[in-house]
Design an enzyme around this catalytic site. Structure first.
Site, PDB file in Angstrom:
ATOM      1  N   GLN A   1       0.734  -1.310   0.159  1.00  2.59           N
ATOM      2  CA  GLN A   1       0.157   0.289  -0.481  1.00  2.59           C
ATOM      3  C   GLN A   1       0.725   1.511  -0.137  1.00  2.59           C
ATOM      4  O   GLN A   1       0.272   2.160  -0.144  1.00  2.59           O
ATOM      5  CB  GLN A   1      -0.822   0.057   0.986  1.00  2.59           C
ATOM      6  N   ASP A   2       1.879   0.673  -0.061  1.00  3.47           N
ATOM      7  CA  ASP A   2       2.882   2.425   0.046  1.00  3.47           C
ATOM      8  C   ASP A   2       4.623   1.920  -0.491  1.00  3.47           C
ATOM      9  O   ASP A   2       4.669   2.403  -0.083  1.00  3.47           O
ATOM     10  CB  ASP A   2       3.156   3.299   1.752  1.00  3.47           C
ATOM     11  N   LEU A   3       4.187   1.162  -1.796  1.00  2.99           N
ATOM     12  CA  LEU A   3       5.510   0.781  -2.199  1.00  2.99           C
ATOM     13  C   LEU A   3       6.230   2.439  -3.415  1.00  2.99           C
ATOM     14  O   LEU A   3       5.184   2.680  -4.062  1.00  2.99           O
ATOM     15  CB  LEU A   3       5.426   0.103  -3.304  1.00  2.99           C
TER      16      LEU A   3
ATOM     17  N   ASN B   1      11.385   3.590   0.325  1.00  5.85           N
ATOM     18  CA  ASN B   1      10.485   2.599   1.473  1.00  5.85           C
ATOM     19  C   ASN B   1      11.494   1.009   0.274  1.00  5.85           C
ATOM     20  O   ASN B   1      11.046   0.451   1.233  1.00  5.85           O
ATOM     21  CB  ASN B   1       9.289   2.303   0.848  1.00  5.85           C
TER      22      ASN B   1
END
Length: 283
Positions: free
Chosen positions: A138-140, A144
């Site tokens: 959900q936050d690729l 990250n």
């Protein structure tokens, strides 16, 4: 642990000695510590008030963290433990030396094609491991992803805390928790995320690795979101056109037209690479 930041966001964990602050975001502080066993350990201390969370939600977060820790996959930064201390939710993780992929690309430029494709495959395989146990990232994004000193990659932040941010009131249910440069069209209109949402972000990363910048850029958030929703999928340069079907399969505007799984992405990548290699051997 004594530090000005910890005065604002206290955390009393016996056996951990504060070294420095690695990062501070809107919802958490990331601390580097030394554990009493002599090993460096990263602690992610969330800023929201954990007292508003149900025991069931906290237990689910802890179980998911431990499930990821048991995977011991080289493409994932491994969680070690999770819990509540000083009224705050925290997660401890292995310390991975290196720089973010975002910083690496900013300082070293576009990698050679073979390196770009290897990294892309590593990211995809690690994402498939997360999806394989029923989780979404959900936050690729490149910030990250850690580039280790040996040039291998490891994914950070696995989207475990999204439900907690909503439950604690830190994030509204209708807010989008991700980075606008990597957001999928369906998330813009409020649809629930699934594996294909992560695959769209993977497509943005593929374009960055191959071309050196993001597929959609703008000075305003509204224009950026409009491009994700409506702009054509960018064309790769002629020398990279063999990889256009892979990019198209990841950046398709509608999830049903997108590649459907990380395994499917790896298979297509291998098929394309095999065709490229076959063509090279004939020439």
């Amino acid at each position: 642990m004594k530090h000005p930041l910890l005065a604002q966001y206290p955390l009393a964990l016996p056996g951990y000695q504060y070294v420095n602050t690695l990062h501070e975001s809107d919802n958490a502080v990331i601390l580097l510590t030394h554990h009493s066993n002599g090993l460096p350990v990263v602690i992610k201390r969330f800023k929201f008030d954990a007292s508003h969370l149900s025991h069931e939600l906290v237990d689910e977060f802890i179980l998911e963290s431990k499930a990821l820790g048991l995977l011991a996959h080289p493409g994932l930064v491994r969680p070690l433990d999770a819990g509540i201390a000083s009224g705050a939710l925290y997660m401890t993780m292995e310390y991975v030396q290196g720089v973010t992929l975002r910083r690496h690309l900013a300082t070293s430029g576009t990698p050679p094609l073979a390196q770009a494709l290897q990294w892309f495959e590593e990211i995809t395989l690690a994402l498939g491991v997360i999806h394989g146990i029923g989780l979404l990232h959900q936050d690729l994004k490149t910030s990250n992803i850690i580039v280790r000193n040996d040039q291998s990659l490891a994914l950070l932040d696995f989207g475990l805390e999204t439900r907690l941010l909503v439950a604690s009131g830190f994030l509204r249910e209708d807010e989008i928790y991700c980075t606008p440069y990597y957001i999928s069209p369906e998330r813009i209109i409020g649809d629930s995320p699934d594996e294909r949402t992560d695959l769209y972000a993977l497509g943005v990363i593929l374009y960055e690795l191959l071309v050196g910048h993001k597929p959609y850029e703008s000075n305003t958030l509204a224009e950026l979101l409009k491009k994700h929703a409506l702009a054509p999928i960018p064309r790769l340069p002629d020398n990279l056109s063999t990889y256009q079907p892979l990019l198209n399969g990841l950046l398709a505007k509608f999830p049903e037209n997108r590649l459907q799984s990380a395994d499917g992405v790896v298979r297509l990548l291998q098929d394309v690479s095999q065709r490229v290699n076959s063509g090279s051997s004939r020439s």
